[in-house]
Design an enzyme around this catalytic site. Structure first.
Site, PDB file in Angstrom:
ATOM      1  N   ASP A 107       0.642   3.685  -3.142  1.00  0.00           N
ATOM      2  CA  ASP A 107       0.228   5.062  -2.895  1.00  0.00           C
ATOM      3  C   ASP A 107       1.177   6.033  -3.607  1.00  0.00           C
ATOM      4  O   ASP A 107       0.751   7.005  -4.233  1.00  0.00           O
ATOM      5  CB  ASP A 107       0.242   5.291  -1.370  1.00  0.00           C
ATOM      6  CG  ASP A 107       0.121   6.742  -0.983  1.00  0.00           C
ATOM      7  OD1 ASP A 107      -1.005   7.253  -0.999  1.00  0.00           O
ATOM      8  OD2 ASP A 107       1.155   7.366  -0.681  1.00  0.00           O
ATOM      9  N   GLU A 111       0.846  -1.200   0.000  1.00  0.00           N
ATOM     10  CA  GLU A 111       0.000   0.000   0.000  1.00  0.00           C
ATOM     11  C   GLU A 111       0.881   1.251   0.000  1.00  0.00           C
ATOM     12  O   GLU A 111       0.609   2.218  -0.719  1.00  0.00           O
ATOM     13  CB  GLU A 111      -0.887  -0.048   1.252  1.00  0.00           C
ATOM     14  CG  GLU A 111      -1.902   1.061   1.346  1.00  0.00           C
ATOM     15  CD  GLU A 111      -2.548   1.100   2.731  1.00  0.00           C
ATOM     16  OE1 GLU A 111      -2.616   0.049   3.422  1.00  0.00           O
ATOM     17  OE2 GLU A 111      -2.966   2.196   3.132  1.00  0.00           O
ATOM     18  N   GLU A 148      -4.710   0.674  -3.394  1.00  0.00           N
ATOM     19  CA  GLU A 148      -3.336   1.179  -3.443  1.00  0.00           C
ATOM     20  C   GLU A 148      -2.333   0.026  -3.469  1.00  0.00           C
ATOM     21  O   GLU A 148      -1.352   0.064  -4.204  1.00  0.00           O
ATOM     22  CB  GLU A 148      -3.056   2.086  -2.242  1.00  0.00           C
ATOM     23  CG  GLU A 148      -3.774   3.415  -2.360  1.00  0.00           C
ATOM     24  CD  GLU A 148      -3.429   4.366  -1.226  1.00  0.00           C
ATOM     25  OE1 GLU A 148      -3.580   5.575  -1.401  1.00  0.00           O
ATOM     26  OE2 GLU A 148      -3.021   3.899  -0.145  1.00  0.00           O
ATOM     27  N   ASP A 187      -7.451   0.829   0.678  1.00  0.00           N
ATOM     28  CA  ASP A 187      -6.105   0.349   1.007  1.00  0.00           C
ATOM     29  C   ASP A 187      -5.688  -0.744   0.017  1.00  0.00           C
ATOM     30  O   ASP A 187      -4.552  -0.759  -0.466  1.00  0.00           O
ATOM     31  CB  ASP A 187      -6.060  -0.230   2.429  1.00  0.00           C
ATOM     32  CG  ASP A 187      -6.330   0.823   3.499  1.00  0.00           C
ATOM     33  OD1 ASP A 187      -6.355   2.022   3.155  1.00  0.00           O
ATOM     34  OD2 ASP A 187      -6.525   0.450   4.665  1.00  0.00           O
TER      35      ASP A 187
END
Lengths: 241, 241
Positions: free
Chosen positions: A64, A60, A134, A131
């Site tokens: 991101d 994640e 990502e 979450d």
């Protein structure tokens, strides 16, 4: 179709999982363990080493960053005459937890996420999907590289599911967001005008946003309304709303 | 050496600029106007359209994102057993304004930055270099693509100039950073313990960090020391330190 892909889709022991992923993502994944990891919430993860779990949190972090970079470029090119303040704000709307949750739901990620319902509070459940979204970007990046991930995001996700121009028009109203959240969680919310500090500009308004009596955000502006807005924004940030 | 590069370095009217860039960066740049833009601070920029200046700020937005993504991957691979909290914190140390300023100074960017000294306050001058560093990454990315930018950052910048393992050990001490900043700018700094709100956990400590009497940060923690640290961190953020 190359032989490797034919094998993966029709003969490998994982062919069912490969097909599900292909249907969701639009391409045949390479390293399946990365995708499995991307969909594993920490509530369903096991310790692999002291203090380290095989959950999607590290992916994640990576995803991101890659997502932020791809969206930055998309906006940079889409809005050649807007300044960096505009670009920053629009990007944060696109990659907001709320927007990513919706995206992941639309893409049908719910069926793939591994989690333990008993270990999840009601608030955490809300960000499970975003979450995982990502983390999936992190997995695609490690599996296929930056250019592939960029074209996957642009063609299969952004063009198909993100209405940038509508997001551009929506002003995030932190005050009503905060009030709604407090109502949903049965919490008191108050905005209090407090005294300015010594030597402070007397035209400044200082507003505290308190949730159940706890100060969660402070705003200082030249109008009471803007001070409230800022205090609400800070409180939303502190509460992860 | 390909003919295009020979021309650029030895015969083109811009050969002097090309050589300076090659010496600083270690490669021959393609689209020179991107690099010129990366080094142009807004104080030296002109309006190109109503409200739009040809300054490096948009490139800084893009470069910041690309840099964040590259550093995320470097750390993800360098620390396979650390969690995302560790990775996030270490990345923010690497890409901190302070660290990027130092990097840009080491790389000799000062000679290239275009800015108008009269239009700059003393505090802004400090981030000129770091801002240009990020903008440069944006320029390299647009000029040469992601993989090139990644290998430029990893081989020419990170391996050569960033001591990740030392940064890992340094704990950012926001309290002393804030105090030093206040001393440098002749401002009063106070940390005040304030009363908790109604219904708040009585074991919580709430500390306000005020600069010249203005509340700049609020920290709530279960020890006074940690509440001060948090208040200082928030104040540093608010003041852009």
């Amino acid at each position: 179709m190359p032989v490797g892909r034919i094998y993966k889709l029709y003969f490998s022991p994982n062919r069912k999982y490969v097909k599900v992923l292909k249907n969701l993502l639009g391409f045949v994944p390479g390293n399946l363990s990365l995708y499995r990891l991307a969909f594993r919430h920490k509530s369903a993860a096991q310790n692999v080493k002291k203090g380290v779990k095989n959950s999607n949190e590290r992916l994640e972090f990576l995803g991101d960053a890659v997502l932020g970079s791809v969206v930055a470029e998309v906006l940079f090119k889409l809005y050649p005459y807007e300044d960096e303040g505009f670009l920053t704000e629009l990007r944060s709307k696109i990659v907001s937890r709320n927007n990513l949750n919706q995206l992941a739901r639309k893409l049908g990620f719910e069926q793939l996420i591994e989690y333990d319902n008993r270990a999840l509070g009601p608030t955490r459940q809300g960000s499970l999907l975003g979450d995982a979204f990502e983390a999936l970007i992190g997995a695609v990046y490690l599996d296929k590289g930056y250019d592939f991930t960029k074209s996957f995001l642009v063609n299969n996700i952004i063009k198909a599911h993100v209405d940038i121009h509508t997001l551009e028009q929506t002003e995030t109203n932190f005050k009503s967001k905060l009030i709604e959240w407090c109502q949903r969680h049965s919490k008191d919310i108050t905005f209090d005008l407090v005294e300015n500090g010594d030597g402070e500009n007397t035209k400044l308004f200082t507003v505290q946003a308190s949730v159940d009596g706890q100060i969660m955000g402070l705003g200082k502006e030249f109008s009471k309304k803007n001070a409230e807005k800022l205090a609400a924004e800070k409180a939303c940030e502190a509460l992860g709303i």
